[in-house]
Design an enzyme around this catalytic site. Structure first.
Site, PDB file in Angstrom:
ATOM      1  N   ASN A  11       0.862  -1.182   0.000  1.00 58.33           N
ATOM      2  CA  ASN A  11       0.000   0.000   0.000  1.00 58.33           C
ATOM      3  C   ASN A  11       0.897   1.230   0.000  1.00 58.33           C
ATOM      4  OD1 ASN A  11      -1.822   2.020   0.510  1.00 58.33           O
ATOM      5  ND2 ASN A  11      -2.392   1.314   2.565  1.00 58.33           N
ATOM      6  N   LYS A  13       0.173   4.302  -0.406  1.00 59.40           N
ATOM      7  CA  LYS A  13      -0.456   5.504   0.157  1.00 59.40           C
ATOM      8  C   LYS A  13      -0.195   6.712  -0.750  1.00 59.40           C
ATOM      9  CE  LYS A  13      -0.335   3.319   4.630  1.00 59.40           C
ATOM     10  NZ  LYS A  13      -0.215   3.432   6.076  1.00 59.40           N
ATOM     11  N   HIS A 100      -9.742   1.458   4.668  1.00 57.31           N
ATOM     12  CA  HIS A 100      -8.484   1.607   5.412  1.00 57.31           C
ATOM     13  C   HIS A 100      -8.706   2.577   6.570  1.00 57.31           C
ATOM     14  CE1 HIS A 100      -4.374   2.721   6.361  1.00 57.31           C
ATOM     15  NE2 HIS A 100      -4.004   1.613   5.766  1.00 57.31           N
ATOM     16  N   GLU A 102      -7.014   4.925   7.673  1.00 57.44           N
ATOM     17  CA  GLU A 102      -6.747   6.336   7.361  1.00 57.44           C
ATOM     18  C   GLU A 102      -7.956   6.971   6.678  1.00 57.44           C
ATOM     19  OE1 GLU A 102      -3.000   5.706   5.380  1.00 57.44           O
ATOM     20  OE2 GLU A 102      -2.138   5.120   7.304  1.00 57.44           O
ATOM     21  N   GLU A 172      -6.070  -4.667  10.398  1.00 61.26           N
ATOM     22  CA  GLU A 172      -5.055  -3.644  10.601  1.00 61.26           C
ATOM     23  C   GLU A 172      -5.335  -2.892  11.898  1.00 61.26           C
ATOM     24  OE1 GLU A 172      -2.977  -2.685   6.652  1.00 61.26           O
ATOM     25  OE2 GLU A 172      -4.510  -1.206   7.009  1.00 61.26           O
ATOM     26  N   GLY A 178       2.059   2.232  10.799  1.00 60.15           N
ATOM     27  CA  GLY A 178       3.056   3.287  10.675  1.00 60.15           C
ATOM     28  C   GLY A 178       3.725   3.660  11.983  1.00 60.15           C
ATOM     29  N   SER A 217       2.873  -2.244  10.427  1.00 55.84           N
ATOM     30  CA  SER A 217       4.305  -2.412  10.689  1.00 55.84           C
ATOM     31  C   SER A 217       4.798  -3.829  10.414  1.00 55.84           C
ATOM     32  CB  SER A 217       4.642  -1.964  12.114  1.00 55.84           C
ATOM     33  OG  SER A 217       4.293  -0.604  12.299  1.00 55.84           O
TER      34      SER A 217
HETATM   35  P1  PGA Z   1       2.453   0.175   7.732  1.00 54.91           P
HETATM   36  O1  PGA Z   1       1.043   0.456   7.030  1.00 54.91           O
HETATM   37  O2  PGA Z   1       2.966  -1.137   7.169  1.00 54.91           O
HETATM   38  O3  PGA Z   1       3.328   1.340   7.335  1.00 54.91           O
HETATM   39  O4  PGA Z   1       2.231   0.100   9.194  1.00 54.91           O
HETATM   40  C1  PGA Z   1       0.138  -0.590   6.780  1.00 54.91           C
HETATM   41  C2  PGA Z   1      -1.113  -0.030   6.137  1.00 54.91           C
HETATM   42  O5  PGA Z   1      -1.544   1.070   6.528  1.00 54.91           O
HETATM   43  O6  PGA Z   1      -1.718  -0.672   5.257  1.00 54.91           O
END
Ligand code: PGA
Length: 255
Positions: A11, A13, A100, A102, A172, A178, A217
């Site tokens: 992903n 982003k 997601h 976010e 998630e 992140g 992560s």
């Molecule tokens: P990350 O993000 O691996 O940077 O924690 C995962 C995601 O948001 O899909």
């Protein structure tokens, strides 16, 4: 027990020019060219989807497919600034990430919208990757499994069994995205098993083959332990997918 093929989606982003996205996609494709043990997907920004899909399509290009990071739930009309699932299919996407955290947290996306988007994606022939996950406050309050059930039930409402068979679910935990703080394999397994059991109550036939991804992560050095859990079938990977080397290493470690 069903054998589920590992699935890894990077992903990206809000990152990357067209040139940067093409370079990253090409390096991922070359890195996994001889790998036959996993499905590999990259999710660039809208602006790079067409170029990346073209670069990855057909020929000897190997097994990498393209996902979008969002879509609108109507097929067309007066919805300024939105992109429909059929437009995503038109530029070469096979998958779309939906719900997601976010999008939920920063853009006010509600469970009902995730459901409408999933149904629109299925209509357009895309496979939705439906994201669910609890916040740290919800985990600390002991509300994790209830929250996951509520998000999942809402997201898959009115989706027929044959369509659900085309969906993937990504767990998630919001506190792990992140942050460098990964869920432990046991924490992931508990929620993944819960998701599979919830789906089984409705659609026993689909549950065993449903691929449930972990996201938050995930890195080359923790992927193996997570994938060792019986209900962890792959990853939705943010930060560690922005470098081809770490994404490819993770896929190889986890497959
Ligand atoms: P990350 O993000 O691996 O940077 O924690 C995962 C995601 O948001 O899909």
């Amino acid at each position: 027990m069903a054998t589920r093929r590992p699935f890894f989606c990077g992903n990206w982003k809000l990152n990357g020019s067209i040139a940067e996205s093409l370079a990253l996609a090409t390096n991922v494709r070359n890195g996994v060219a001889t790998l036959r043990a996993a499905d590999v997907v990259v999710a660039p920004s809208f602006t790079a989807l067409h170029a990346v899909a073209k670069r990855l399509e057909g020929g000897s290009s190997g097994p990498v497919a393209v996902a979008a990071q969002n879509c609108h739930f109507e097929d067309k009309g007066a919805f300024t600034g939105e992109v429909s699932a059929s437009q995503l299919a038109d530029v070469g996407c096979k998958y779309v990430i939906l719900g997601h955290s976010e999008r939920r947290q920063l853009f006010g996306e509600l469970d009902a919208a995730v459901n409408l988007k999933a149904r629109a994606a299925l209509r357009a022939g895309l496979a939705p990757i439906i994201c669910v996950g609890e916040t740290l406050a919800e985990r600390d309050a002991g509300e994790t499994l209830g929250r996951i059930t509520a998000q999942l039930d809402a997201a898959i409402a009115d989706i027929a069994e044959a369509d659900l068979a085309r969906c993937l679910v990504a767990y998630e935990p919001v506190w792990a995205i992140g942050t460098g703080r990964t869920a432990s394999p046991a924490q992931a397994q508990e929620v993944h098993a819960h998701i599979r059991a919830s789906v089984a109550r409705k659609f026993a036939g689909v549950a065993a083959s449903l691929r449930i991804l972990y996201g938050g992560s995930m890195k080359p050095d923790n992927v193996r332990a997570l994938m060792a859990e019986v209900d962890v079938d792959g990853g939705l990977v943010g930060g560690a997918s922005l470098q081809a080397e770490s994404f490819v290493r993770m896929i190889k470690e986890g497959s």
